[in-house]
Motif scaffolding. Structure first.
Motif, PDB file in Angstrom:
ATOM      1  N   GLY A 120       0.938  -1.293   0.042  1.00 45.49           N
ATOM      2  CA  GLY A 120       0.136   0.077   0.151  1.00 45.49           C
ATOM      3  C   GLY A 120       0.822   1.146  -0.017  1.00 45.49           C
ATOM      4  O   GLY A 120       2.150   1.154  -0.390  1.00 45.49           O
ATOM      5  N   ASN A 121       0.214   2.191   0.366  1.00 45.67           N
ATOM      6  CA  ASN A 121       0.791   3.728   0.299  1.00 45.67           C
ATOM      7  C   ASN A 121       1.219   4.049   1.665  1.00 45.67           C
ATOM      8  O   ASN A 121       0.459   4.593   2.394  1.00 45.67           O
ATOM      9  N   ARG A 122       2.417   3.780   2.082  1.00 46.75           N
ATOM     10  CA  ARG A 122       2.981   4.170   3.481  1.00 46.75           C
ATOM     11  C   ARG A 122       4.085   4.995   3.158  1.00 46.75           C
ATOM     12  O   ARG A 122       4.963   4.614   2.407  1.00 46.75           O
ATOM     13  N   ARG A 123       4.188   5.984   4.199  1.00 41.21           N
ATOM     14  CA  ARG A 123       5.133   7.126   4.240  1.00 41.21           C
ATOM     15  C   ARG A 123       6.278   6.311   4.577  1.00 41.21           C
ATOM     16  O   ARG A 123       6.507   5.574   5.618  1.00 41.21           O
ATOM     17  N   VAL A 124       7.521   6.782   3.910  1.00 42.21           N
ATOM     18  CA  VAL A 124       8.829   6.220   4.105  1.00 42.21           C
ATOM     19  C   VAL A 124       9.799   7.695   4.399  1.00 42.21           C
ATOM     20  O   VAL A 124       9.693   8.638   3.589  1.00 42.21           O
TER      21      VAL A 124
END
Length: 88
Positions: free
Chosen positions: A8-12
């Protein structure tokens, strides 16, 4: 270090470890540059995130990469991905 699998779209984010006092927990300071709307100058903003370090590998001063994850405690919602640079 265990590889952390995420979908998914997880912040790094990338930051520097400022504390490793907690068991399996590190505090990471992340700096971002934000442009001032009126003065058009770049301002350095800092924020601290608590991250899960399952193997207690990190030390103060290490440059690390963290990723968003499920809540593990009241303030810990990030997980250590990798250590980019060890402190001297």
């Amino acid at each position: 270090m265990a590889e952390f699998k995420h979908t998914g779209n997880r912040r790094v984010l990338t930051g520097q470890v400022v504390s490793d006092k907690g068991d399996k927990t590190i505090v990471v300071r992340v700096e971002t540059l934000v442009k001032h709307p009126l003065l058009k100058k770049y301002i350095r903003r800092r924020k601290k995130f608590m991250a899960h370090d399952p193997a207690n590998d990190c030390g103060v001063g290490d440059k690390v990469q963290i990723v968003e994850s499920r809540p593990m405690s009241r303030r810990k919602r990030w997980h250590l991905v990798q250590i980019l640079e060890k402190a001297v």
